[in-house]
Design an enzyme around this catalytic site. Structure first.
Site: not given
Ligand code: NAP
Ligand code: MG
Length: 481
Positions: A170, A223, A227, A245, A279
């Protein structure tokens, strides 16, 4: 019209959403038919049914599929990079680099399919052949963010299928074109269709059905913390193996003896490239007092000079933020900095009045904020660097570690002793000396400490730790006496 792909077949849900160009939101790139919970269930069943045959496919044959997928990604890199840059907002150069990285990751894990997958041990009994084997888990759910829409999925999907698992993926909702390209490369490389199932849907709607489903064995998520932690609770309660992550608030420490030109360039890269939506981005810059003014001026000068604009324009260094909620979040932090009387050395505004209403933000350098400010403590995910002065190495390390996160940390110095000390003192999963905090190589482990990660590391050969489980075999052959 984009749609989920389940067992190789398009599956259209009832709800449609438009894929926008964040540089020019009136431009619609595609329409997606979003999956509902029933399509998620079908995808999980397809993956579970496909698993036994894929598990039993010789490992090198699995590797051949990955290698062909890498070739296809490279053949298609121009189109993929254009679509990626158009829907996510990073520059064409960044998008091309990321697409090539995805291909390299597939090629790397195709090589890993020839590496040892077990060990032999001396047994206490003379006739026993005692050995271990690493076996796949079954169905892996991969949930990925939009900020590296092809590289992050690649570094989950490649090891998952290399080591014999089947996958339900997903991706983030705002990058359906890129996600479709990646799935197509694997399917066109003759991956058995149901070994990778693509679910285009909203996390809030399809998430629950994916995370706790009885036929899902493991979950790899990248993400946000909010979440990720919520998913972790549900998935572990349902007995799944989980890898997370999450976010970062990564420091760069600039000591008085540093090469300031190099430090400013690398801090700028870490803070501003991809509009700070990494990130691993640098967001706190801790500078020894003696060089604080000179370093600040250098960094501010770079921030003012790098062109922010259309990601497809060759002269652009930094594109827009990925979506409107991102713009709102980053704007709120900028207003907050103002209200806390931050000194703004560069930027500080959104650029939404450029005529195209794109989600642009000026490259921003701030200082005079207390270390307790939310701007200094929380992940902003935008092109914003907060400068903090330090009176000594020890105070700099204290400030660097004063965060709930622990993903990456950078140090700029010419002192080898301090460099080695920092490599031990920094509470972060990745430490970079005289290099920007972002930018990873795929053959080494990646992950963070504390609130930044959970579970075993990603990338490199250690990815096997998550995507396989050990089996121990005691073998006595009756005729062998
Ligand atoms: P996000 O809002 O947490 O979303 C991540 C993924 O989770 C998306 O596919 C999202 O789908 C899905 N999701 C949302 N709600 C969910 C639920 N209740 N159940 C299952 N899946 C769900 O993060 P983002 O805004 O896409 O990305 C930014 C974040 O990612 C930042 O905090 C960043 O630091 C982090 N990140 C971390 C790393 C690492 O390796 N540490 C790397 C890159 C990014 P939808 O798009 O449909 O909401
Ligand atoms: Mg989000």
């Amino acid at each position: 019209m984009l749609a989920s792909i389940v067992g190789g077949h398009r599956r259209e849900g009832d709800e449609s959403v438009v894929d926008l160009n964040p540089a020019s939101p009136d431009e619609h790139l595609a329409t997606t038919r979003l999956a509902g919970p029933e399509i998620v269930s079908e995808a999980i069943d397809a993956a579970a049914d496909a698993f036994p045959e894929w598990r039993d496919t010789p490992s090198p044959d699995r590797g051949s599929v990955l290698r062909r997928a890498a070739d296809l990604l490279e053949e298609r890199e121009q189109q993929i990079a254009r679509d990626l840059a158009s829907e996510e907002g990073k520059t064409l150069g960044e998008a091309l680099g990321e697409t090539r990285r995805a291909a390299a990751i597939f090629r790397y894990y195709s090589g890993q399919t020839l590496e040892p997958d077990g060990e032999t041990y001396p047994s206490h009994s003379p006739q026993t052949f005692l050995f271990t084997r690493r076996e796949p888990l079954g169905v892996v759910a991969a949930i990925t963010p939009w900020n590296f829409p092809i590289a992050i999925p690649a570094w989950k999907i490649a090891p998952a299928i290399a080591f014999g698992n089947s996958v339900v993926w997903k991706p983030a909702e705002i990058v359906p074109l890129t996600s479709t390209h990646l799935a197509a490369a694997l399917h066109d490389a003759s991956l058995p269709a149901a070994v990778l199932n693509l679910v285009l849907g909203r996390g809030s709607i399809v998430g629950d059905g994916l995370v706790a489903h009885e036929r899902v064995d493991a979950l790899s998520f990248t993400g946000s913390n909010a979440v990720g932690r919520a998913i972790q609770l549900k998935a572990t309660a349902a007995g799944k193996k989980v890898q997370l992550e999450l976010g970062g608030k990564n420091p760069a420490v600039v000591l008085a003896d540093a090469d300031l030109e190099l430090a400013a360039e690398h801090v700028a890269r870490g803070a501003f490239l991809s509009a700070g939506q990494k990130c691993t981005a640098t967001s706190r810059v801790i500078v020894e007092q003696a060089v604080f003014d000179e370093f600040s001026e250098r960094l501010a000068a770079i921030a003012k000079s790098w062109p922010v604009g259309d990601p497809l324009d060759e002269d652009t260094k930094v594109g827009p933020l990925s979506c409107e909620p991102q713009l709102e979040t980053v704007s709120a932090y900028l207003r907050r900095a103002e209200s806390e009387n931050a000194r703004i050395l560069a930027g500080g505004n959104t650029l939404i009045d450029d005529g195209r209403r794109g989600y642009f933000v000026e490259l921003t350098v701030l200082t005079d904020l207390p270390p307790t400010s939310a701007v200094v403590r929380e992940e902003i995910f935008g092109p914003v660097a907060a400068l903090l002065p330090a009176s000594s190495y020890d105070q700099a390390v204290h400030l660097a570690n004063d965060t709930p996160f622990g993903l990456t940390a950078a140090l700029f110095t010419r002192d080898l002793g301090k460099a080695l000390r920092f490599s031990r003192d920094a509470r972060a999963g990745v430490v970079k000396i005289n290099q920007e905090s972002a930018g990873l190589e795929y053959q080494v482990p990646f992950g963070g400490m504390r609130e930044s990660s959970s579970g075993t590391r990603e990338q490199g050969k250690v990815a096997r730790d998550f995507f396989t489980q050990w089996k121990t075999i005691y073998l006595d052959a009756p005729g062998d006496r």
